[in-house]
Design a protein around this motif. Structure first.
Motif, PDB file in Angstrom:
ATOM      1  N   THR A 152       0.845  -1.190   0.000  1.00 46.67           N
ATOM      2  CA  THR A 152       0.000   0.000   0.000  1.00 46.67           C
ATOM      3  C   THR A 152       0.882   1.242   0.000  1.00 46.67           C
ATOM      4  N   ALA A 153       0.289   2.339  -0.434  1.00 47.19           N
ATOM      5  CA  ALA A 153       1.012   3.610  -0.392  1.00 47.19           C
ATOM      6  C   ALA A 153       1.363   3.980   1.040  1.00 47.19           C
ATOM      7  N   GLU A 154       0.471   3.635   1.962  1.00 43.98           N
ATOM      8  CA  GLU A 154       0.712   3.941   3.368  1.00 43.98           C
ATOM      9  C   GLU A 154       1.948   3.207   3.875  1.00 43.98           C
ATOM     10  N   ALA A 155       2.108   1.946   3.483  1.00 40.10           N
ATOM     11  CA  ALA A 155       3.269   1.167   3.914  1.00 40.10           C
ATOM     12  C   ALA A 155       4.542   1.610   3.200  1.00 40.10           C
ATOM     13  N   ALA A 156       4.404   1.966   1.929  1.00 40.41           N
ATOM     14  CA  ALA A 156       5.583   2.343   1.140  1.00 40.41           C
ATOM     15  C   ALA A 156       6.084   3.739   1.470  1.00 40.41           C
ATOM     16  N   GLY A 157       5.168   4.602   1.917  1.00 43.95           N
ATOM     17  CA  GLY A 157       5.537   5.991   2.145  1.00 43.95           C
ATOM     18  C   GLY A 157       5.483   6.828   0.884  1.00 43.95           C
ATOM     19  N   TYR A 158       4.995   6.235  -0.195  1.00 43.80           N
ATOM     20  CA  TYR A 158       4.856   6.927  -1.478  1.00 43.80           C
ATOM     21  C   TYR A 158       3.586   6.441  -2.154  1.00 43.80           C
ATOM     22  N   LYS A 159       2.965   7.310  -2.934  1.00 43.36           N
ATOM     23  CA  LYS A 159       1.760   6.954  -3.666  1.00 43.36           C
ATOM     24  C   LYS A 159       2.082   6.823  -5.149  1.00 43.36           C
ATOM     25  N   LYS A 160       1.421   5.871  -5.809  1.00 40.57           N
ATOM     26  CA  LYS A 160       1.509   5.852  -7.267  1.00 40.57           C
ATOM     27  C   LYS A 160       1.030   7.206  -7.789  1.00 40.57           C
ATOM     28  N   ILE A 165       7.446   3.797  -5.135  1.00 43.45           N
ATOM     29  CA  ILE A 165       6.558   2.701  -4.741  1.00 43.45           C
ATOM     30  C   ILE A 165       6.709   1.512  -5.687  1.00 43.45           C
ATOM     31  N   PHE A 166       6.962   1.778  -6.958  1.00 41.48           N
ATOM     32  CA  PHE A 166       7.171   0.688  -7.915  1.00 41.48           C
ATOM     33  C   PHE A 166       8.506  -0.010  -7.652  1.00 41.48           C
ATOM     34  N   HIS A 167       9.529   0.769  -7.355  1.00 41.96           N
ATOM     35  CA  HIS A 167      10.827   0.163  -7.049  1.00 41.96           C
ATOM     36  C   HIS A 167      10.746  -0.683  -5.781  1.00 41.96           C
ATOM     37  N   GLN A 168      10.012  -0.192  -4.779  1.00 40.32           N
ATOM     38  CA  GLN A 168       9.843  -0.983  -3.557  1.00 40.32           C
ATOM     39  C   GLN A 168       9.123  -2.295  -3.847  1.00 40.32           C
ATOM     40  N   ALA A 169       8.077  -2.219  -4.666  1.00 43.10           N
ATOM     41  CA  ALA A 169       7.314  -3.425  -4.994  1.00 43.10           C
ATOM     42  C   ALA A 169       8.185  -4.442  -5.727  1.00 43.10           C
ATOM     43  N   ILE A 170       8.966  -3.969  -6.687  1.00 45.52           N
ATOM     44  CA  ILE A 170       9.871  -4.851  -7.428  1.00 45.52           C
ATOM     45  C   ILE A 170      10.855  -5.527  -6.476  1.00 45.52           C
ATOM     46  N   GLU A 171      11.425  -4.735  -5.573  1.00 47.19           N
ATOM     47  CA  GLU A 171      12.417  -5.276  -4.642  1.00 47.19           C
ATOM     48  C   GLU A 171      11.794  -6.291  -3.692  1.00 47.19           C
TER      49      GLU A 171
END
Length: 230
Positions: A152-160, A165-171
């Motif tokens: 989620t954006a809340e967990a990532a600290g960034y919103k799409k 957020i995409f780099h975090q998801a990939i990692e």
């Protein structure tokens, strides 16, 4: 059409989970329980575009989560000439978040699509929604077993569409840009956001928004299958 894809990242709301229908049912319950003398369809017609605009403002960091939840209701009821006191708006905002995940309507073909992809691809979710609300939706809609990573954006600290957020998801997924695909309904957040970091995309197009040239688009979820060789 797509080769060497191993990881598929989905958006949740308006892509798999039928946000508009589930949202309307939540408001229907609120209106009935609190004797709101306002035509539900008329309210929804006003509310839906306002809600999208407030989500855009939230995505662009122009308003807070609390302002999003309050202002979309305040503005919609005022526009319907049905002003409410602040305490009523706060109550309805809380009830809406409580009731929303209780309605679990998915877009047609959602489960068939996910079943056809399961075991062939690693599947994940990237959503601009909030942790508790989104996980509640996933749990109650029976989607947990399909997805490895839910970010989620809340967990990532960034919103799409922020690239972070995409780099975090990939990692987190153990994926790479080259073997990943993003599927979502928001051209600005999902499609352009993913493309700016090099991720391939399929736009789930359900509105009248113009389609730029060379975009890969589907209008129903099962049309994704042949694009993946299924």
């Amino acid at each position: 059409m797509f080769k060497n894809i191993k990881h598929i990242f989905f958006d949740l709301d308006h892509t798999l989970w039928d946000f508009d229908l589930n949202s309307k049912l939540a408001y229907q319950q609120i209106f009935q329980e609190h004797d709101v003398k306002l035509d539900l369809d008329a309210f929804i017609k006003v509310y839906e575009p306002l809600n999208l605009d407030f989500w855009r403002k939230f995505r662009e960091n122009l308003i807070t989560k609390e302002e999003l939840r309050y202002q979309r209701l305040k503005t919609a009821f005022d526009a319907c000439n049905y002003p409410l006191e602040d305490k009523q708006i706060d109550l309805f905002a809380d009830l809406y978040i409580q009731y929303l995940p209780n309605n679990n309507h998915l877009f047609p073909g959602c489960i068939d699509l996910l079943n056809s992809l399961k075991g062939k691809f690693e599947m994940h979710l990237i959503t601009n929604g909030f942790n508790g609300v989104q996980q509640n939706k996933i749990d109650k809609a029976g989607l947990n077993d399909y997805f490895n990573i839910v970010l989620t954006a809340e967990a990532a600290g960034y919103k799409k569409p922020a690239p972070q957020i995409f780099h975090q998801a990939i990692e987190r997924a153990g994926a790479s840009i080259e073997n990943s695909l993003m599927i979502g309904d928001s051209y600005a957040a999902d499609i352009l956001g993913a493309q700016q970091v090099g991720i391939k995309t399929i736009w789930f197009h359900t509105t009248n928004q113009p389609i730029p040239k060379n975009e890969i688009v589907v209008h129903d979820l099962l049309s994704i299958q042949p694009l993946l060789g299924l």
